[in-house]
Design a protein around this motif. Structure first.
Motif, PDB file in Angstrom:
ATOM      1  N   ASP A 243      63.362  26.327  62.498  1.00 10.47           N
ATOM      2  CA  ASP A 243      64.249  26.296  61.188  1.00 10.47           C
ATOM      3  C   ASP A 243      63.189  26.523  60.154  1.00 10.47           C
ATOM      4  O   ASP A 243      63.437  27.391  59.099  1.00 10.47           O
ATOM      5  N   SER A 244      62.200  26.170  60.027  1.00  9.82           N
ATOM      6  CA  SER A 244      61.211  26.238  59.108  1.00  9.82           C
ATOM      7  C   SER A 244      60.253  27.344  59.187  1.00  9.82           C
ATOM      8  O   SER A 244      59.466  27.727  58.252  1.00  9.82           O
ATOM      9  N   GLY A 245      60.085  27.591  60.602  1.00  9.41           N
ATOM     10  CA  GLY A 245      58.937  28.612  60.966  1.00  9.41           C
ATOM     11  C   GLY A 245      57.551  27.997  60.867  1.00  9.41           C
ATOM     12  O   GLY A 245      56.564  28.704  60.738  1.00  9.41           O
ATOM     13  N   THR A 246      57.519  26.684  60.969  1.00  8.95           N
ATOM     14  CA  THR A 246      55.934  25.809  60.784  1.00  8.95           C
ATOM     15  C   THR A 246      55.419  25.999  62.094  1.00  8.95           C
ATOM     16  O   THR A 246      56.067  25.601  63.064  1.00  8.95           O
ATOM     17  N   VAL A 247      54.089  26.154  62.036  1.00 12.50           N
ATOM     18  CA  VAL A 247      53.194  26.236  63.197  1.00 12.50           C
ATOM     19  C   VAL A 247      52.700  25.020  63.406  1.00 12.50           C
ATOM     20  O   VAL A 247      51.911  24.668  62.423  1.00 12.50           O
ATOM     21  N   PHE A 248      52.669  24.167  64.327  1.00 13.73           N
ATOM     22  CA  PHE A 248      51.659  23.161  64.560  1.00 13.73           C
ATOM     23  C   PHE A 248      50.519  23.304  65.447  1.00 13.73           C
ATOM     24  O   PHE A 248      50.735  23.685  66.398  1.00 13.73           O
ATOM     25  N   PRO A 249      49.396  22.902  64.884  1.00 12.26           N
ATOM     26  CA  PRO A 249      48.190  23.238  65.659  1.00 12.26           C
ATOM     27  C   PRO A 249      47.887  22.139  66.307  1.00 12.26           C
ATOM     28  O   PRO A 249      48.745  21.293  66.495  1.00 12.26           O
ATOM     29  N   ASN A 250      46.832  22.641  67.034  1.00 13.54           N
ATOM     30  CA  ASN A 250      46.379  21.339  68.044  1.00 13.54           C
ATOM     31  C   ASN A 250      45.336  20.414  67.300  1.00 13.54           C
ATOM     32  O   ASN A 250      44.227  20.653  67.609  1.00 13.54           O
ATOM     33  N   GLU A 251      45.855  19.557  66.516  1.00 14.28           N
ATOM     34  CA  GLU A 251      44.993  19.067  65.521  1.00 14.28           C
ATOM     35  C   GLU A 251      43.815  18.035  66.251  1.00 14.28           C
ATOM     36  O   GLU A 251      42.639  18.189  65.568  1.00 14.28           O
ATOM     37  N   SER A 252      44.199  17.463  67.271  1.00 12.33           N
ATOM     38  CA  SER A 252      43.158  16.482  67.842  1.00 12.33           C
ATOM     39  C   SER A 252      42.419  17.278  69.070  1.00 12.33           C
ATOM     40  O   SER A 252      41.664  16.606  69.914  1.00 12.33           O
ATOM     41  N   ALA A 253      42.673  18.579  69.194  1.00 10.95           N
ATOM     42  CA  ALA A 253      41.922  19.439  70.261  1.00 10.95           C
ATOM     43  C   ALA A 253      42.348  18.808  71.666  1.00 10.95           C
ATOM     44  O   ALA A 253      41.558  18.532  72.309  1.00 10.95           O
ATOM     45  N   ALA A 254      43.736  18.319  71.858  1.00 10.64           N
ATOM     46  CA  ALA A 254      44.225  17.414  72.978  1.00 10.64           C
ATOM     47  C   ALA A 254      44.045  18.719  74.203  1.00 10.64           C
ATOM     48  O   ALA A 254      44.410  19.632  74.313  1.00 10.64           O
ATOM     49  N   PRO A 255      43.331  18.046  75.093  1.00 11.47           N
ATOM     50  CA  PRO A 255      43.003  19.032  76.453  1.00 11.47           C
ATOM     51  C   PRO A 255      44.095  19.517  76.947  1.00 11.47           C
ATOM     52  O   PRO A 255      44.243  20.731  77.357  1.00 11.47           O
ATOM     53  N   TRP A 256      45.359  18.762  77.163  1.00  8.69           N
ATOM     54  CA  TRP A 256      46.309  19.370  77.804  1.00  8.69           C
ATOM     55  C   TRP A 256      47.085  20.695  77.062  1.00  8.69           C
ATOM     56  O   TRP A 256      47.732  21.504  77.980  1.00  8.69           O
ATOM     57  N   ILE A 257      46.964  20.635  75.818  1.00  8.20           N
ATOM     58  CA  ILE A 257      47.611  21.758  74.997  1.00  8.20           C
ATOM     59  C   ILE A 257      46.940  23.194  75.659  1.00  8.20           C
ATOM     60  O   ILE A 257      47.467  24.140  75.991  1.00  8.20           O
ATOM     61  N   ASP A 258      45.657  23.206  75.365  1.00  7.21           N
ATOM     62  CA  ASP A 258      44.855  24.327  75.870  1.00  7.21           C
ATOM     63  C   ASP A 258      44.986  24.521  77.182  1.00  7.21           C
ATOM     64  O   ASP A 258      45.046  25.804  77.640  1.00  7.21           O
TER      65      ASP A 258
END
Length: 511
Positions: A243-258
């Motif tokens: 709805d907002s087009g907001t992108v959420f970063p990998n703020e804590s460098a969570a290993p699972w995301i990468d």
């Protein structure tokens, strides 16, 4: 294949054979199958691991993998794997609480959003068709979602799809999103969860000859180019709110995301994934004792004053990523750590790492094991080869593969550690071992053999049997022990006694 690799395949097989709604050893810390360690992910990544092992390690042993694949697809269709959607579909979570009134209760688990489930059903069924040349899931209603309970829910729920109608449905959802991707929870589009759908589009193309995956990836890449795949630290952005087009970063460098994103995105975006891997992995992996390697543990996520309970499976995802990137040093170090600190266990011939909720031992060595990591991901990592999923995606088998001699049926007490046909020599080399403590009759069926002009089976240079199309088999007993050979429907059956592994060479005349 190694004993460890065979053990992982056996464990996948064992879990696939558990009775209806017996999810023993598959329940994680979370409730309701909402989180990243849920049953749907365990089932899917066991199937993906089997696909990698079949294509890269045992290409001429479909009989090892096909029945396990069928049972895993049966399990992912069960209500326990998807009924969470009735609640999640209504919104009301952290990223869509303000939209809760907009969303209605949705029983159909693939009707809208929920790409974190629907893409796995799509990709598994189409992968099955591609790998085994079997169109059973292309038949109308072959993928059906059914629920009825005496206790609650009202009238029976029944939603019919097949691999083609589901693939088409997901394609149009992708188009309607402007190729930014289909949401998981309402309003929440994760980069990660759209990668299995792209894999499914490619499997569909390999079966049908279409070119949907190329269109989707081209448009998907253009859409995300405006947002940026990576955050300011060089790690993969986690998700987009629609709805907002907001992108959420990998703020804590969570290993699972990468790691999860990189493992699958390598199929179609390999240069990008490989180029960013060295810096990303450096931030995630820590050195351990005696050459072992582990994964950095980010701080627990706090939301609304609560600690989020979630099986992130960081260690398992980094292992799969290292295997796909061909980073042998990291993969070997991670597996060495798992074997030393995560209690590898053998159950009914299957190798796995049992659930452990304790983060670390007294010396700070990581010991936490989530069911997805211990049941599926570490096995996937061991069975994979460098760029394994990329090769599955980009280097398909030709039609001639399905005419090659192959182990088309394998008894449950047989372990197959080698099965590869050489078209140059017209020889199928296979290595098998019968285990006396498992159910089965010790038989293997050799397909695409009986109608050959001539064939011969040898062991240790000694001819065991010969045959010609339309004629009886001539058989001699090998010195290593009795082998029974006869014609059966679908091919030539070979039955071996229990004992040490045995290697056979099947030489066939050209077609």
């Amino acid at each position: 294949m190694t004993e460890e690799q065979l053990g992982h395949i056996r464990h996948f097989d064992n879990l696939s054979r558990q009775l209806l709604n017996d999810w023993s050893m598959m329940q994680g810390k979370g409730i309701g199958q909402f989180d990243f360690g849920a049953i749907r992910f365990q089932v899917a990544y066991m199937a993906y691991g089997l696909a990698l092992a079949h294509v890269h390690r045992l290409p001429n042993a479909p009989g090892v993998f096909k029945p396990v694949f069928e049972r895993l697809i049966e399990k992912i269709l069960l209500p326990e794997a998807w009924l969470y959607w009735r609640d999640v579909s209504r919104g009301g979570a952290v990223f869509n609480a303000h939209l809760a009134e907009k969303y209605r209760e949705e029983w159909n688990p693939v009707a809208r959003d929920n790409i974190m489930y629907s893409a796995y059903v799509q990709s598994m069924s189409l992968m099955y068709h591609y790998l085994f040349g079997d169109d059973r899931y292309a038949q109308p209603g072959a993928l059906a979602f059914d629920y009825w309970s005496f206790f609650w829910g009202g009238e029976p729920k029944h939603f019919e799809y097949d691999e083609n109608s589901l693939n088409e449905h997901l394609y149009w959802q992708m188009v309607e999103s402007g190729y930014l991707g289909v949401a998981c929870e309402p309003n929440c589009t994760f980069q990660i969860c759209n990668q299995p759908a792209i894999l499914g589009f490619r499997m569909h193309d390999l079966v049908t000859g279409e070119n949907v995956a190329a269109e989707v990836t081209r448009s998907y890449e253009q859409a995300w180019a405006q947002l940026g795949r990576l955050d300011s630290t060089g790690h993969y952005n986690m998700m987009l709110t629609q709805d907002s087009g907001t992108v959420f970063p990998n703020e804590s460098a969570a290993p699972w995301i990468d790691a999860w994103c990189g493992t699958l995105m390598n199929t179609w975006n390999t240069e990008f994934v490989h180029s960013h891997y060295p810096q990303q992995i450096q931030d995630l992996v820590v050195e351990g004792p005696d050459g072992t390697k582990s994964v950095r543990t980010p701080p627990d996520l706090q939301v609304m004053g609560q600690t989020v309970i979630n099986d992130t499976c960081d260690f398992g995802w980094v292992a799969t990523w290292a295997s796909e990137m061909g980073d042998t040093a990291t993969l070997d170090g991670l597996l060495a750590h798992a074997d030393r600190f995560m209690k590898p266990t053998c159950r009914d011939g299957g190798l796995f790492y049992p659930r452990n909720d304790t983060e670390a031992d007294d010396n700070g060595n990581r010991t936490i094991v989530e069911p997805l990591t211990g049941n599926a991901l570490l096995g996937y990592a061991r069975l994979n080869v460098p760029d394994g999923m990329r090769k599955l995606y980009n280097e398909p088998w030709g039609p001639e593969h399905f005419t090659e001699p192959a182990l088309t049926a394998v008894s449950g007490d047989i372990a197959v550690s080698q099965a590869r046909f050489s078209s140059a020599s017209n020889v199928l080399t296979f290595r098998v071992q019968r285990h006396g403590d498992r159910d089965g009759d010790g038989s293997i069926v050799l397909g695409n053999v009986a109608d050959r002009r001539q064939w011969s089976l040898t062991e240790n240079g000694v001819i065991v049997a010969t045959g010609r199309a339309g004629e009886p088999i001539t058989s001699d007993q090998p010195s290593d022990g009795p082998v029974e050979i006869d014609h059966v429907e679908g091919g030539v059956r070979v039955r071996v006694p229990a004992g040490a592994p045995r290697t056979f060479l099947l030489e066939v005349s050209p077609q």
